[in-house]
Design an enzyme around this catalytic site. Structure first.
Site, mmCIF file in Angstrom:
data_model
loop_
_atom_site.group_PDB
_atom_site.id
_atom_site.type_symbol
_atom_site.label_atom_id
_atom_site.label_comp_id
_atom_site.label_asym_id
_atom_site.label_seq_id
_atom_site.Cartn_x
_atom_site.Cartn_y
_atom_site.Cartn_z
ATOM 1 C CE LYS A 53 40.254 36.289 -39.228
ATOM 2 N NZ LYS A 53 41.687 36.613 -39.055
ATOM 3 C CD GLN A 65 43.615 36.826 -36.091
ATOM 4 O OE1 GLN A 65 43.128 36.040 -36.869
ATOM 5 N NE2 GLN A 65 43.925 37.990 -36.456
ATOM 6 C CG ASP A 75 45.236 35.029 -43.583
ATOM 7 O OD1 ASP A 75 43.918 35.474 -43.648
ATOM 8 O OD2 ASP A 75 45.570 34.723 -42.420
#
Ligand code: NDP
Length: 296
Positions: free
Chosen positions: A52, A96, A119
């Site tokens: 990412k 994460q 997200d």
């Protein structure tokens, strides 16, 4: 059979975003800034966050990677997220998952400000997604929709079977495929570990989204001729022949299922890169909105 090449489509999306970043720079505007939080030293998480951050660099976004110790307290982590919420330079925050057991995923997700939740996991954004309102759509389902859109796969009236009902993949995927949108309008069946007759249900599917994390679960005898197969699974399986010591395996037995399908995603190179492309799109949207745009 046609391969749904996530690597290629992701590259195209990232190139489009790079051009937009060039325009922002030419106009003297701020470039998108993604802050990624990595707790502990989980090898897979390290790889995903690394990919990412690399994508941010390719496109021209600013990124900040915060590496935190495995034993960080929950309250300290929530405090760091609050700091990122209040940092006017940060547009998007991603933490994460999975997190160490002593930290609640739910508390962490709920602490990220919805306007920075690229997200798309915050209940406010999930609620907007369910109602079909503009919002951040969680990156993996969003990436799958972008892939369907790119290959002009007709979803209208099709029977989609989603295997897996997690909050980050299966459940949002089932809602999006059933929504009244160009990549929706499916009749959706969602399956989980208590589903009976799963092979029979899969055999009736025009589209199968396999998101359960069980390597090779979907076999040829579970697939109708001409079905579209989306393999979300990524599992690290020990493989002495690989330098890394493991191979990445999807939830679909690719070699035997591919000849039955009309379209299929490979693993790796299918949904994984599309997840990153979708995250990058969400981050651009967050920046645009915070700079006075009108998307959210
Ligand atoms: P979870 O473990 O959170 O959810 C798995 C789901 O699969 C659950 O709903 C579970 O049912 C269901 N399930 C498990 N076993 C069976 C079975 N035998 N039959 C039917 N359903 C079953 O996983 P995630 O959704 O987070 O991830 C799924 C996979 O996708 C993993 O391999 C993960 O690594 C991968 N992934 C890939 C991404 C990408 O970018 N390509 C992004 C995110 C995830 P129940 O609810 O009853 O327990």
């Amino acid at each position: 059979m046609e391969l749904l090449d996530g690597q290629l489509v992701s590259k195209t999306i990232k190139e489009g975003l790079k051009l937009k970043v060039g325009q922002l720079i030419a106009e003297g505007k701020k470039v998108p800034h993604l802050a990624a939080v990595l707790v502990g030293d989980n090898g897979a998480s390290e790889t995903y966050v690394g990919a990412k951050v690399k994508a941010c660099a390719e496109i021209g976004y600013k990124s900040t990677l915060l590496r935190l110790e495995e034993d960080i307290s929950e309250s300290r982590l929530l405090g760091i997220i609050e700091e990122l919420n209040n940092d006017i330079d940060v547009d998007g925050i991603l933490v994460q998952l999975p997190l160490p057991k002593h930290i609640s995923d739910e508390k962490v997700i709920n602490t990220i400000h919805p306007s920075k939740d690229v997200d798309g996991f915050h209940p406010v954004n999930v609620g907007k997604m369910v109602q079909g309102l503009p919002t951040f759509i969680s990156a993996t389902p969003h990436g799958i929709l972008l892939l369907l859109e790119h290959y002009k796969i007709d979803t209208k009236g099709k029977h989609a079977v989603v295997v897996g009902r997690s909050n980050i993949v299966g459940r949002p995927m089932s809602i999006l495929l059933s929504s009244n949108t160009p990549t929706g309008n499916c009749t959706v069946t969602i399956c989980h570990s208590h589903t009976r007759n799963l092979p029979e249900i899969c055999r009736e599917a025009d589209i199968i989204v396999a998101a359960l994390g069980k390597p090779g679960f979907v076999k040829a005898d579970m697939v109708k001729k001409g079905a579209v197969i989306i393999d979300v699974g990524i599992t690290r399986v020990p493989d002495a022949a690989k330098k890394s010591g493991f191979a990445l395996k999807g939830d679909v037995k690719f070699d035997e299922v591919a000849p039955h399908s009309s379209y299929i995603t490979p693993v790796p190179g299918g949904v994984g890169p599309m997840t990153i492309a979708a995250l990058m799109k969400n981050t651009f949207m967050a920046c645009e909105e915070r700079s006075g745009g009108s998307l959210i």
